[in-house]
Design a protein around this motif. Structure first.
Motif, PDB file in Angstrom:
ATOM      1  N   GLN A  22       0.807  -1.221   0.000  1.00  0.00           N
ATOM      2  CA  GLN A  22       0.000   0.000   0.000  1.00  0.00           C
ATOM      3  C   GLN A  22       0.844   1.277   0.000  1.00  0.00           C
ATOM      4  O   GLN A  22       0.329   2.366   0.251  1.00  0.00           O
ATOM      5  CB  GLN A  22      -0.977   0.026   1.178  1.00  0.00           C
ATOM      6  N   LYS A  23       2.142   1.142  -0.314  1.00  0.00           N
ATOM      7  CA  LYS A  23       2.992   2.326  -0.296  1.00  0.00           C
ATOM      8  C   LYS A  23       3.764   2.548  -1.593  1.00  0.00           C
ATOM      9  O   LYS A  23       3.702   3.628  -2.183  1.00  0.00           O
ATOM     10  CB  LYS A  23       3.978   2.255   0.880  1.00  0.00           C
ATOM     11  N   ASP A  24       4.514   1.551  -2.061  1.00  0.00           N
ATOM     12  CA  ASP A  24       5.451   1.838  -3.138  1.00  0.00           C
ATOM     13  C   ASP A  24       5.964   0.549  -3.770  1.00  0.00           C
ATOM     14  O   ASP A  24       5.768  -0.549  -3.235  1.00  0.00           O
ATOM     15  CB  ASP A  24       6.630   2.639  -2.573  1.00  0.00           C
ATOM     16  N   VAL A  25       6.654   0.707  -4.898  1.00  0.00           N
ATOM     17  CA  VAL A  25       7.447  -0.353  -5.513  1.00  0.00           C
ATOM     18  C   VAL A  25       8.874   0.165  -5.626  1.00  0.00           C
ATOM     19  O   VAL A  25       9.108   1.232  -6.194  1.00  0.00           O
ATOM     20  CB  VAL A  25       6.906  -0.748  -6.900  1.00  0.00           C
ATOM     21  N   ILE A  26       9.816  -0.567  -5.047  1.00  0.00           N
ATOM     22  CA  ILE A  26      11.219  -0.180  -5.035  1.00  0.00           C
ATOM     23  C   ILE A  26      11.995  -1.205  -5.848  1.00  0.00           C
ATOM     24  O   ILE A  26      11.747  -2.410  -5.739  1.00  0.00           O
ATOM     25  CB  ILE A  26      11.783  -0.140  -3.598  1.00  0.00           C
ATOM     26  N   ALA A  27      12.961  -0.758  -6.669  1.00  0.00           N
ATOM     27  CA  ALA A  27      13.668  -1.685  -7.550  1.00  0.00           C
ATOM     28  C   ALA A  27      15.180  -1.509  -7.465  1.00  0.00           C
ATOM     29  O   ALA A  27      15.688  -0.424  -7.176  1.00  0.00           O
ATOM     30  CB  ALA A  27      13.210  -1.500  -8.990  1.00  0.00           C
ATOM     31  N   SER A  28      15.866  -2.614  -7.709  1.00  0.00           N
ATOM     32  CA  SER A  28      17.321  -2.624  -7.815  1.00  0.00           C
ATOM     33  C   SER A  28      17.690  -3.397  -9.070  1.00  0.00           C
ATOM     34  O   SER A  28      17.061  -4.408  -9.381  1.00  0.00           O
ATOM     35  CB  SER A  28      17.952  -3.291  -6.584  1.00  0.00           C
ATOM     36  N   GLN A  29      18.705  -2.936  -9.772  1.00  0.00           N
ATOM     37  CA  GLN A  29      19.165  -3.647 -10.962  1.00  0.00           C
ATOM     38  C   GLN A  29      20.552  -4.233 -10.771  1.00  0.00           C
ATOM     39  O   GLN A  29      21.160  -4.718 -11.727  1.00  0.00           O
ATOM     40  CB  GLN A  29      19.131  -2.715 -12.175  1.00  0.00           C
ATOM     41  N   ASP A  30      21.047  -4.177  -9.540  1.00  0.00           N
ATOM     42  CA  ASP A  30      22.370  -4.724  -9.251  1.00  0.00           C
ATOM     43  C   ASP A  30      22.340  -5.638  -8.033  1.00  0.00           C
ATOM     44  O   ASP A  30      23.224  -5.613  -7.191  1.00  0.00           O
ATOM     45  CB  ASP A  30      23.395  -3.609  -9.071  1.00  0.00           C
ATOM     46  N   ALA A  31      21.290  -6.454  -7.945  1.00  0.00           N
ATOM     47  CA  ALA A  31      21.158  -7.482  -6.895  1.00  0.00           C
ATOM     48  C   ALA A  31      21.088  -6.906  -5.491  1.00  0.00           C
ATOM     49  O   ALA A  31      21.511  -7.531  -4.530  1.00  0.00           O
ATOM     50  CB  ALA A  31      22.301  -8.490  -7.001  1.00  0.00           C
ATOM     51  N   GLY A  32      20.539  -5.695  -5.374  1.00  0.00           N
ATOM     52  CA  GLY A  32      20.312  -5.129  -4.053  1.00  0.00           C
ATOM     53  C   GLY A  32      21.412  -4.236  -3.530  1.00  0.00           C
ATOM     54  O   GLY A  32      21.353  -3.800  -2.373  1.00  0.00           O
ATOM     55  N   VAL A  33      22.395  -3.904  -4.352  1.00  0.00           N
ATOM     56  CA  VAL A  33      23.461  -2.995  -3.912  1.00  0.00           C
ATOM     57  C   VAL A  33      22.931  -1.568  -3.844  1.00  0.00           C
ATOM     58  O   VAL A  33      23.147  -0.844  -2.869  1.00  0.00           O
ATOM     59  CB  VAL A  33      24.679  -3.075  -4.849  1.00  0.00           C
ATOM     60  N   THR A  34      22.209  -1.151  -4.896  1.00  0.00           N
ATOM     61  CA  THR A  34      21.583   0.170  -4.916  1.00  0.00           C
ATOM     62  C   THR A  34      20.113   0.020  -5.267  1.00  0.00           C
ATOM     63  O   THR A  34      19.718  -0.932  -5.961  1.00  0.00           O
ATOM     64  CB  THR A  34      22.269   1.109  -5.933  1.00  0.00           C
ATOM     65  N   TRP A  35      19.303   0.988  -4.818  1.00  0.00           N
ATOM     66  CA  TRP A  35      17.859   0.920  -5.013  1.00  0.00           C
ATOM     67  C   TRP A  35      17.338   2.234  -5.582  1.00  0.00           C
ATOM     68  O   TRP A  35      17.866   3.301  -5.270  1.00  0.00           O
ATOM     69  CB  TRP A  35      17.153   0.622  -3.689  1.00  0.00           C
ATOM     70  N   VAL A  36      16.291   2.127  -6.394  1.00  0.00           N
ATOM     71  CA  VAL A  36      15.667   3.310  -6.989  1.00  0.00           C
ATOM     72  C   VAL A  36      14.241   3.416  -6.475  1.00  0.00           C
ATOM     73  O   VAL A  36      13.425   2.506  -6.681  1.00  0.00           O
ATOM     74  CB  VAL A  36      15.658   3.241  -8.523  1.00  0.00           C
ATOM     75  N   ASP A  37      13.941   4.523  -5.800  1.00  0.00           N
ATOM     76  CA  ASP A  37      12.597   4.823  -5.324  1.00  0.00           C
ATOM     77  C   ASP A  37      11.967   5.776  -6.329  1.00  0.00           C
ATOM     78  O   ASP A  37      12.355   6.947  -6.415  1.00  0.00           O
ATOM     79  CB  ASP A  37      12.660   5.454  -3.936  1.00  0.00           C
ATOM     80  N   ALA A  38      11.014   5.281  -7.111  1.00  0.00           N
ATOM     81  CA  ALA A  38      10.427   6.081  -8.190  1.00  0.00           C
ATOM     82  C   ALA A  38       9.799   7.366  -7.677  1.00  0.00           C
ATOM     83  O   ALA A  38       9.901   8.417  -8.311  1.00  0.00           O
ATOM     84  CB  ALA A  38       9.390   5.255  -8.941  1.00  0.00           C
ATOM     85  N   LYS A  39       9.150   7.320  -6.523  1.00  0.00           N
ATOM     86  CA  LYS A  39       8.493   8.514  -6.006  1.00  0.00           C
ATOM     87  C   LYS A  39       9.502   9.611  -5.704  1.00  0.00           C
ATOM     88  O   LYS A  39       9.268  10.786  -5.966  1.00  0.00           O
ATOM     89  CB  LYS A  39       7.681   8.162  -4.752  1.00  0.00           C
ATOM     90  N   LYS A  40      10.661   9.227  -5.165  1.00  0.00           N
ATOM     91  CA  LYS A  40      11.680  10.221  -4.882  1.00  0.00           C
ATOM     92  C   LYS A  40      12.265  10.798  -6.161  1.00  0.00           C
ATOM     93  O   LYS A  40      12.557  11.992  -6.248  1.00  0.00           O
ATOM     94  CB  LYS A  40      12.788   9.600  -4.023  1.00  0.00           C
ATOM     95  N   VAL A  41      12.420   9.947  -7.182  1.00  0.00           N
ATOM     96  CA  VAL A  41      12.952  10.413  -8.457  1.00  0.00           C
ATOM     97  C   VAL A  41      11.996  11.413  -9.103  1.00  0.00           C
ATOM     98  O   VAL A  41      12.410  12.471  -9.595  1.00  0.00           O
ATOM     99  CB  VAL A  41      13.205   9.234  -9.419  1.00  0.00           C
ATOM    100  N   LEU A  42      10.705  11.106  -9.077  1.00  0.00           N
ATOM    101  CA  LEU A  42       9.721  11.978  -9.702  1.00  0.00           C
ATOM    102  C   LEU A  42       9.584  13.299  -8.949  1.00  0.00           C
ATOM    103  O   LEU A  42       9.271  14.335  -9.540  1.00  0.00           O
ATOM    104  CB  LEU A  42       8.368  11.269  -9.783  1.00  0.00           C
ATOM    105  N   GLU A  43       9.810  13.260  -7.642  1.00  0.00           N
ATOM    106  CA  GLU A  43       9.747  14.495  -6.871  1.00  0.00           C
ATOM    107  C   GLU A  43      10.850  15.476  -7.265  1.00  0.00           C
ATOM    108  O   GLU A  43      10.718  16.683  -7.088  1.00  0.00           O
ATOM    109  CB  GLU A  43       9.856  14.181  -5.370  1.00  0.00           C
ATOM    110  N   GLN A  44      11.931  14.945  -7.825  1.00  0.00           N
ATOM    111  CA  GLN A  44      13.075  15.765  -8.172  1.00  0.00           C
ATOM    112  C   GLN A  44      13.055  16.237  -9.618  1.00  0.00           C
ATOM    113  O   GLN A  44      13.968  16.923 -10.064  1.00  0.00           O
ATOM    114  CB  GLN A  44      14.367  14.985  -7.902  1.00  0.00           C
TER     115      GLN A  44
END
Length: 361
Positions: A218-240
């Motif tokens: 009920q909050k978000d979808v968070i993704a990583s493309q390097d097996a969990g080393v770094t993560w991308v929060d779409a909401k934070k990206v769109l806020e910027q």
């Protein structure tokens, strides 16, 4: 200290959450006809009709167990495992025609994964003695070894996932938001992310195993493309960014990915319908589902392995299927008394579908 469970308990003791009624193998449904009550259903015709598959023995059926997880043996699609709220784990070895209660005392089994190279090696989550734990068996479920335990009661291991090519790599998450990873089959773990809410789904890409997507309920979808080393929060990206792209993902309650293209995600929401992303959840666009389907939470969605344009989901007591990427939908009444918690395709045969039920608060 790791513990080993080797307890054999009769089936009857674990059917407290199941209605025990006479078996009826001929109970089927077609089109708008409602099926008989049950917790597990199977379709042989791509969702046009469903039949309950709840037989344990000639006298016992699983008719009201709440299904939390369902996994298919990657080496044999006729062998499947279901995890329940109160009744542990059940297994079938004949495509859901008959189920057997496994030797697994823990409850609230939100995660089960089977080793891609050895079907006797299985991992499962569970709550035992009020504490969330992860277990491993090397002998097909006869004995279970405790390989992870939460430090205190009240926390549930809410999701579990295994790398598509390397079974030593495991991911797990809790209802408090902690995400952990093991690279040695569960012997050692490390923190890789702290979500702001329960993580109820971990998706690992089969074609891109390093891709990891998390559903924060009920909050978000968070993704990583390097097996969990770094993560991308779409909401934070769109806020910027000043450029408005797509729509805001609001209150997601289900998540799945295109089996062939893990960057394409589908999220079911509480009241905004079904959304699709083609960039690991960075941007979302609504699918034109029927308006009436938006009135209920979409808690289960699946995509065919054979045809990326074939999408199925459940809303309320109805099952929806599209074969053109979500432009048009066929509808089947399910006649169920609870919500659909999970939908699966049989690997290699998109005509066969399964779904399980559970109570939702």
């Amino acid at each position: 200290m790791l513990k080993q469970i080797s307890i054999v308990i009769s089936v009857g003791l674990f059917l407290s959450g199941c209605s025990i009624v006479p078996n009826n193998k001929d109970n089927t449904t077609s089109g708008l006809s409602a099926p008989a009550s049950g917790s597990l259903y199977k379709s042989f015709d791509s969702g046009k009709s469903f039949v309950p598959k709840v037989t344990v023995s000639e006298k016992l059926r699983i008719s009201s167990a709440d299904i939390l997880s369902w996994t298919i043996d990657p080496q044999n699609p006729q062998t499947m495992y279901i995890g329940t709220v109160d009744d542990g784990i059940f297994r079938t070895q004949d495509g859901a025609e008959r189920w057997e209660k496994m030797n697994f005392p823990p409850e609230k089994v939100y995660g089960i994964v089977v080793d891609v190279s050895d079907s006797r090696r299985i991992f499962a989550t569970g709550v035992y003695g009020g504490t969330g734990k992860i277990y491993r068996t090397e002998d097909g479920g006869e004995n279970w070894k405790e390989i992870y335990v939460e430090p205190g009661p009240g926390t549930v291991i809410s999701s579990l996932a295994m790398h598509a090519l390397d079974s030593r790599i495991l991911y797990a998450a809790t209802d408090k938001g902690g995400v952990i990873k093991s690279i040695d089959g569960g012997e050692q773990w490390k923190n890789i992310y702290e979500a702001k809410g329960p993580v109820t789904k971990i998706l690992l890409g089969k074609k891109i195993p390093e891709s990891v997507s998390l559903l924060v309920f009920q909050k978000d979808v968070i993704a990583s493309q390097d097996a969990g080393v770094t993560w991308v929060d779409a909401k934070k990206v769109l806020e910027q960014t000043s450029e408005k792209v797509g729509v805001t993902l609001t209150s997601p309650v289900s998540l799945n990915a295109d089996p062939q293209t893990p960057s394409i995600l589908y999220a079911g929401t509480l009241s905004d319908g079904l959304l699709r992303s083609s960039d690991f959840g960075l941007t979302w666009y609504p699918l034109p589902i029927l308006e009436s389907a938006k009135r209920y939470p979409i808690r289960a969605v699946a995509i065919s392995q054979e045809n990326a344009n074939e999408i199925v989901f459940s809303s309320g007591a109805a099952f929806y299927r599209s074969t053109d990427g979500g432009q048009r939908w066929s509808v089947t009444e399910l006649g169920i008394d609870r919500g659909v918690s999970i939908i699966l395709y049989e690997p290699g045969n998109s005509a066969i579908l399964y779904f399980g039920l559970r109570k939702f608060k």
